[in-house]
Design an enzyme around this catalytic site. Structure first.
Site, PDB file in Angstrom:
ATOM      1  N   GLU A  69     -10.189  -9.717   0.059  1.00 19.55           N
ATOM      2  CA  GLU A  69      -9.534  -8.739   0.927  1.00 19.55           C
ATOM      3  C   GLU A  69      -9.269  -9.387   2.277  1.00 19.55           C
ATOM      4  O   GLU A  69     -10.111 -10.115   2.798  1.00 19.55           O
ATOM      5  CB  GLU A  69     -10.404  -7.490   1.088  1.00 19.55           C
ATOM      6  CG  GLU A  69      -9.805  -6.408   1.958  1.00 19.55           C
ATOM      7  CD  GLU A  69      -8.434  -5.963   1.472  1.00 19.55           C
ATOM      8  OE1 GLU A  69      -7.486  -6.040   2.292  1.00 19.55           O
ATOM      9  OE2 GLU A  69      -8.310  -5.554   0.299  1.00 19.55           O
ATOM     10  N   ASP A 119       0.634  -3.486  -2.868  1.00 20.45           N
ATOM     11  CA  ASP A 119       1.750  -2.953  -2.076  1.00 20.45           C
ATOM     12  C   ASP A 119       3.052  -3.226  -2.831  1.00 20.45           C
ATOM     13  O   ASP A 119       3.350  -4.370  -3.171  1.00 20.45           O
ATOM     14  CB  ASP A 119       1.774  -3.648  -0.712  1.00 20.45           C
ATOM     15  CG  ASP A 119       2.707  -2.971   0.287  1.00 20.45           C
ATOM     16  OD1 ASP A 119       3.744  -2.431  -0.135  1.00 20.45           O
ATOM     17  OD2 ASP A 119       2.404  -2.985   1.495  1.00 20.45           O
ATOM     18  N   ASP A 155       0.663   2.523  -9.838  1.00 15.59           N
ATOM     19  CA  ASP A 155       1.230   3.857 -10.047  1.00 15.59           C
ATOM     20  C   ASP A 155       2.728   3.849  -9.775  1.00 15.59           C
ATOM     21  O   ASP A 155       3.396   4.865  -9.945  1.00 15.59           O
ATOM     22  CB  ASP A 155       0.563   4.863  -9.106  1.00 15.59           C
ATOM     23  CG  ASP A 155       0.909   4.577  -7.646  1.00 15.59           C
ATOM     24  OD1 ASP A 155       0.649   3.438  -7.189  1.00 15.59           O
ATOM     25  OD2 ASP A 155       1.455   5.462  -6.976  1.00 15.59           O
ATOM     26  N   THR A 192     -10.030   2.208  -9.893  1.00 12.31           N
ATOM     27  CA  THR A 192     -10.068   1.947  -8.459  1.00 12.31           C
ATOM     28  C   THR A 192     -10.018   3.293  -7.736  1.00 12.31           C
ATOM     29  O   THR A 192      -9.775   4.341  -8.333  1.00 12.31           O
ATOM     30  CB  THR A 192      -8.864   1.097  -8.018  1.00 12.31           C
ATOM     31  OG1 THR A 192      -7.685   1.916  -8.041  1.00 12.31           O
ATOM     32  CG2 THR A 192      -8.663  -0.102  -8.933  1.00 12.31           C
ATOM     33  N   GLU A 195      -6.584   4.657  -8.169  1.00  9.07           N
ATOM     34  CA  GLU A 195      -6.370   5.145  -9.531  1.00  9.07           C
ATOM     35  C   GLU A 195      -6.916   6.558  -9.690  1.00  9.07           C
ATOM     36  O   GLU A 195      -6.271   7.432 -10.295  1.00  9.07           O
ATOM     37  CB  GLU A 195      -7.038   4.201 -10.523  1.00  9.07           C
ATOM     38  CG  GLU A 195      -6.750   4.511 -11.974  1.00  9.07           C
ATOM     39  CD  GLU A 195      -7.294   3.433 -12.906  1.00  9.07           C
ATOM     40  OE1 GLU A 195      -7.256   3.651 -14.128  1.00  9.07           O
ATOM     41  OE2 GLU A 195      -7.734   2.372 -12.408  1.00  9.07           O
TER      42      GLU A 195
END
Length: 214
Positions: A69, A119, A155, A192, A195
């Site tokens: 990250e 992203d 998604d 996640t 999710e």
């Protein structure tokens, strides 16, 4: 996405070097020494708040997991969760840039890369920033072992379609393509945070596995 500043983050991160490793320019990390074994290594690029990578580590103790990250204010939340999970010995967090994978890992060092809810960079002029753009695929191919895999969830249908085309054009072998992952939820699926949020709203989750044919 605007990130809330957490002025205490750096000190908190510095207090847990056994879990969180910082990317250092020009420094090569000896991951076998870090984990003290030669188990397979799976990496999540953009680990967010860490729910997925922690769940995977707890479910698969014979695999080493690394969550990458870039933002302090995000990875510190993942660090808090790792501590709550009693610091699984097969899990490390890496504060670094996923675009620098070739500096973070040796050639052929990884067995699998996870890209979860990246992203989408919807504007055409930003296509090169998408983590499934061919330039990123080339980086993944270098650090993955022969016939290494990418597991991808999103998604965003347009990003999913783009990724299918990009990976196919790169010559990857597509497997386990799902247009609605939760319609027949796999028993080993670990969600996640995103999710959980999107699926609760009834949005389909798209998923694929892709293998390099090297």
């Amino acid at each position: 996405m605007r990130l809330r500043n957490k002025p205490w983050a750096k000190d908190f991160m510095a207090a847990h070097p056994d879990v969180l490793i910082h990317e250092e320019e020009g420094a090569t990390i000896d991951w076998k020494s870090v984990f003290a074994n030669e188990n397979p290594i799976h990496v999540e690029v953009g680990t967010g708040k860490g729910q997925f990578i922690i769940g995977m580590a707890l479910a698969n103790p014979d695999i080493n997991y690394i969550g990458i990250e870039h933002f302090d204010n995000v990875i510190v939340s993942a660090l808090e969760k790792v501590i709550e999970a009693e610091k699984p010995s097969n899990l490390r967090l890496l504060r670094g840039n996923g675009a620098n994978l070739e500096d973070l890992f040796q050639k052929g060092e990884l067995d699998r890369i996870y890209l979860n809810f990246s992203d989408p960079w919807p504007k055409s002029r930003h296509a090169k920033r998408r983590l499934t753009h061919e330039s990123f695929l080339a980086r993944y191919e270098k650090v993955l072992k022969q016939r290494g895999e990418i597991h991808f969830k999103t998604d965003n249908r347009k990003l999913f379609e783009y990724s299918l085309v990009s990976m196919s054009a790169y010559g990857m072998n597509l497997q386990e393509v799902s247009l609605d992952l939760h319609a027949e939820m796999p028993e080993d699926n670990i969600m996640t945070e995103y999710e959980e949020k999107f699926s609760a709203k009834g949005q389909p989750i798209y998923r694929l596995e892709a293998m390099f044919n090297n």
